[in-house]
Enzyme design. Structure first.
Site, PDB file in Angstrom:
ATOM      1  N   CYS A 166     -15.733  57.636  29.033  1.00  0.00           N
ATOM      2  CA  CYS A 166     -15.198  58.426  30.154  1.00  0.00           C
ATOM      3  C   CYS A 166     -13.718  58.119  30.362  1.00  0.00           C
ATOM      4  O   CYS A 166     -13.368  57.097  30.957  1.00  0.00           O
ATOM      5  CB  CYS A 166     -16.004  58.123  31.417  1.00  0.00           C
ATOM      6  SG  CYS A 166     -15.409  59.005  32.866  1.00  0.00           S
ATOM      7  N   CYS A 194     -12.621  57.989  33.999  1.00  0.00           N
ATOM      8  CA  CYS A 194     -13.010  56.740  34.667  1.00  0.00           C
ATOM      9  C   CYS A 194     -12.126  55.575  34.219  1.00  0.00           C
ATOM     10  O   CYS A 194     -11.688  54.768  35.030  1.00  0.00           O
ATOM     11  CB  CYS A 194     -14.452  56.380  34.346  1.00  0.00           C
ATOM     12  SG  CYS A 194     -15.605  57.744  34.487  1.00  0.00           S
ATOM     13  N   ASP A 195     -11.891  55.452  32.934  1.00  0.00           N
ATOM     14  CA  ASP A 195     -11.307  54.213  32.389  1.00  0.00           C
ATOM     15  C   ASP A 195      -9.922  54.371  31.773  1.00  0.00           C
ATOM     16  O   ASP A 195      -9.308  53.364  31.402  1.00  0.00           O
ATOM     17  CB  ASP A 195     -12.264  53.639  31.318  1.00  0.00           C
ATOM     18  CG  ASP A 195     -13.612  53.260  31.921  1.00  0.00           C
ATOM     19  OD1 ASP A 195     -13.634  52.883  33.108  1.00  0.00           O
ATOM     20  OD2 ASP A 195     -14.633  53.361  31.229  1.00  0.00           O
TER      21      ASP A 195
HETATM   22  C1  LIG Z   1     -19.482  53.177  31.562  1.00  0.00           C
HETATM   23  C2  LIG Z   1     -19.304  54.226  32.627  1.00  0.00           C
HETATM   24  C3  LIG Z   1     -18.251  54.104  33.511  1.00  0.00           C
HETATM   25  C4  LIG Z   1     -18.070  55.057  34.511  1.00  0.00           C
HETATM   26  N1  LIG Z   1     -17.047  54.883  35.392  1.00  0.00           N
HETATM   27  C5  LIG Z   1     -16.896  55.756  36.402  1.00  0.00           C
HETATM   28  C6  LIG Z   1     -15.875  55.574  37.375  1.00  0.00           C
HETATM   29  O1  LIG Z   1     -15.074  54.626  37.290  1.00  0.00           O
HETATM   30  N2  LIG Z   1     -15.793  56.474  38.374  1.00  0.00           N
HETATM   31  C7  LIG Z   1     -16.645  57.555  38.490  1.00  0.00           C
HETATM   32  O2  LIG Z   1     -16.538  58.305  39.436  1.00  0.00           O
HETATM   33  N3  LIG Z   1     -17.612  57.759  37.578  1.00  0.00           N
HETATM   34  C8  LIG Z   1     -17.761  56.903  36.544  1.00  0.00           C
HETATM   35  N4  LIG Z   1     -18.732  57.116  35.611  1.00  0.00           N
HETATM   36  C9  LIG Z   1     -19.583  58.304  35.734  1.00  0.00           C
HETATM   37  C10 LIG Z   1     -20.650  58.069  36.824  1.00  0.00           C
HETATM   38  O3  LIG Z   1     -21.302  56.857  36.571  1.00  0.00           O
HETATM   39  C11 LIG Z   1     -21.641  59.209  36.845  1.00  0.00           C
HETATM   40  O4  LIG Z   1     -20.978  60.437  36.989  1.00  0.00           O
HETATM   41  C12 LIG Z   1     -22.619  59.038  38.026  1.00  0.00           C
HETATM   42  O5  LIG Z   1     -23.239  57.769  37.972  1.00  0.00           O
HETATM   43  C13 LIG Z   1     -23.671  60.119  38.025  1.00  0.00           C
HETATM   44  O6  LIG Z   1     -24.479  59.882  39.112  1.00  0.00           O
HETATM   45  P1  LIG Z   1     -25.961  60.463  39.201  1.00  0.00           P
HETATM   46  O7  LIG Z   1     -26.503  59.985  40.492  1.00  0.00           O
HETATM   47  O8  LIG Z   1     -25.954  61.913  38.940  1.00  0.00           O
HETATM   48  O9  LIG Z   1     -26.745  59.831  37.972  1.00  0.00           O
HETATM   49  P2  LIG Z   1     -26.856  58.364  37.352  1.00  0.00           P
HETATM   50  O10 LIG Z   1     -25.859  57.436  37.874  1.00  0.00           O
HETATM   51  O11 LIG Z   1     -26.939  58.598  35.888  1.00  0.00           O
HETATM   52  O12 LIG Z   1     -28.284  57.881  37.862  1.00  0.00           O
HETATM   53  C14 LIG Z   1     -29.446  58.488  37.394  1.00  0.00           C
HETATM   54  C15 LIG Z   1     -30.618  57.791  38.026  1.00  0.00           C
HETATM   55  O13 LIG Z   1     -31.798  58.520  37.705  1.00  0.00           O
HETATM   56  C16 LIG Z   1     -32.815  57.600  37.368  1.00  0.00           C
HETATM   57  N5  LIG Z   1     -33.797  58.321  36.531  1.00  0.00           N
HETATM   58  C17 LIG Z   1     -33.615  58.880  35.304  1.00  0.00           C
HETATM   59  N6  LIG Z   1     -34.780  59.428  34.878  1.00  0.00           N
HETATM   60  C18 LIG Z   1     -35.692  59.187  35.862  1.00  0.00           C
HETATM   61  C19 LIG Z   1     -37.077  59.488  36.009  1.00  0.00           C
HETATM   62  N7  LIG Z   1     -37.760  60.161  35.082  1.00  0.00           N
HETATM   63  N8  LIG Z   1     -37.706  59.068  37.136  1.00  0.00           N
HETATM   64  C20 LIG Z   1     -37.029  58.411  38.105  1.00  0.00           C
HETATM   65  N9  LIG Z   1     -35.714  58.131  38.027  1.00  0.00           N
HETATM   66  C21 LIG Z   1     -35.069  58.506  36.907  1.00  0.00           C
HETATM   67  C22 LIG Z   1     -32.096  56.461  36.680  1.00  0.00           C
HETATM   68  O14 LIG Z   1     -32.864  55.274  36.753  1.00  0.00           O
HETATM   69  C23 LIG Z   1     -30.834  56.361  37.536  1.00  0.00           C
HETATM   70  O15 LIG Z   1     -31.081  55.546  38.647  1.00  0.00           O
HETATM   71  C24 LIG Z   1     -18.948  56.174  34.599  1.00  0.00           C
HETATM   72  C25 LIG Z   1     -20.007  56.305  33.702  1.00  0.00           C
HETATM   73  C26 LIG Z   1     -20.202  55.336  32.724  1.00  0.00           C
HETATM   74  C27 LIG Z   1     -21.356  55.471  31.774  1.00  0.00           C
END
Ligand SMILES: Cc1cc2nc3c(=O)[nH]c(=O)nc-3n(C[C@H](O)[C@H](O)[C@H](O)COP(=O)(O)OP(=O)(O)OC[C@H]3O[C@@H](n4cnc5c(N)ncnc54)[C@H](O)[C@@H]3O)c2cc1C
Length: 309
Positions: free
Chosen positions: A136, A139-140
């Site tokens: 990303c 992000c980084d």
């Molecule tokens: C290395 C890295 C660094 C990042 N740095 C940044 C940053 O600095 N700033 C920023 O804004 N964004 C950053 N991002 C992006 C950010 O993390 C994501 O956009 C954000 O976390 C998405 O949020 P979400 O709630 O949609 O999903 P996620 O954070 O992906 O969470 C998904 C959740 O769903 C759960 N889940 C999945 N399948 C199931 C299931 N079948 N049953 C129950 N639960 C389930 C998982 O356990 C998890 O808890 C980064 C991403 C990565 C990988």
């Protein structure tokens, strides 16, 4: 729990899920949140978050998500450490089967299951994730100001990441395993301009063999180009070869050709089935940020409130 019909179940414990939990709990809906296999979601894997508004001391992703979890819990969200494996979403009462065998019955569902970046799958990549290997640039990228980086990929997302990085890095290599690209022409043209300026360079017909480092951070990459190996000295490497949304447990819902849930049926976060809403990376192939996911989680919670009224 099994016979009771809940108001709402939130699937996922990332920023989308916790934001939805905070709003639905404050609306007195007694939400139940199923945390899934990665408690706290994708952010927990990153050592420093520099773009969460208000968190000016750059907390670790783990700490930030822990605070969100505590906030949602303090407001009365019931947390289940379990994973949704099967769903039946049509009709007024939706059924969610969990890995433990438990079945939840609920009037509404908010899906916040996120997406996973596709990585190369080599050992050295695993070793240097968060130490110079990222998926990303938004992000980084900031951590690589005035440094040399490479972006791996040949689609539009790779060019967008590479162009973003040319604004701050000393030099950006775009490494692609073929000669041609699947990216939009306008993006390729813009990157070509950066090549002419000497700020960027293509490395084509090349695949990553090993990411090189000193144990603490990336120092370069060894590439296989045709029949020979070459090494590029680097400070960072951005893998941009796509994302996979975690949407397999929802076969009844409409998805796009990459598997992202389609929303916007009636309200912004409603999926193709009434009473089922989605937020965050599972339905957003474009923005994919913590703040946009949390914003969508808030919208989904407000949509659930209206739906239940
Ligand atoms: C290395 C890295 C660094 C990042 N740095 C940044 C940053 O600095 N700033 C920023 O804004 N964004 C950053 N991002 C992006 C950010 O993390 C994501 O956009 C954000 O976390 C998405 O949020 P979400 O709630 O949609 O999903 P996620 O954070 O992906 O969470 C998904 C959740 O769903 C759960 N889940 C999945 N399948 C199931 C299931 N079948 N049953 C129950 N639960 C389930 C998982 O356990 C998890 O808890 C980064 C991403 C990565 C990988």
């Amino acid at each position: 729990m099994t016979d009771k019909i809940l108001n709402t179940v939130i699937i996922g414990s990332g920023p989308a899920g916790y934001a939805a939990a905070i709003y639905t709990a404050r609306a007195n809906l007694n939400p139940v949140l199923v945390s899934g296999p990665e408690v706290g979601g994708q952010l927990t894997t990153t050592p420093e978050i520099g773009n969460w508004p208000g968190a000016k001391d750059n907390p670790s992703g783990f700490d930030l998500m822990q605070t969100m979890m505590e906030h949602a819990k303090q407001l009365g969200t019931e947390m289940l450490s379990d994973t949704v494996v099967k769903t039946s979403l049509k009709g007024e009462v939706k059924e969610l089967t969990l890995a433990s065998g438990k079945v939840l019955k609920t009037k509404s569902v908010i899906i916040g299951t996120g997406a996973k970046a596709r990585y190369l799958g080599i050992d050295s990549e695993e070793q240097y994730k968060g130490k110079g290997v990222s998926a990303c640039a938004t992000c980084d990228g900031f951590f690589f100001r005035k440094k040399t980086v490479a972006v791996i990929g040949g689609g539009s997302a790779a060019f967008i990441e590479a162009l973003f990085l040319t604004n701050m890095c000393e030099k950006v290599y775009l490494v692609h395993r073929r000669e041609g690209f699947r990216a939009e022409k306008v993006l390729i043209d813009r990157f070509d301009e950066q090549v002419k300026l000497g700020k960027a360079e293509y490395v084509l017909n090349a695949t990553v063999d090993t990411i090189l480092g000193d144990g603490n951070s990336v120092t370069g990459v060894k590439l296989k180009q045709k029949d020979q190996f070459i090494e590029l000295p680097l400070n960072g490497l951005f893998v941009a070869i796509g994302h996979v949304p975690a949407t397999e447990p929802f076969p009844e819902l409409e998805k796009d050709d990459q598997g992202y849930l389609k929303t916007g049926f009636g309200t912004e976060t409603q999926t193709s089935i009434e009473g089922v809403f989605a937020a965050g990376d599972c339905c957003d192939p474009v923005y994919r940020q913590a703040i946009t996911s949390a914003g969508q989680g808030c919208k989904a919670a407000l949509d659930v409130e209206h739906f239940l009224m």
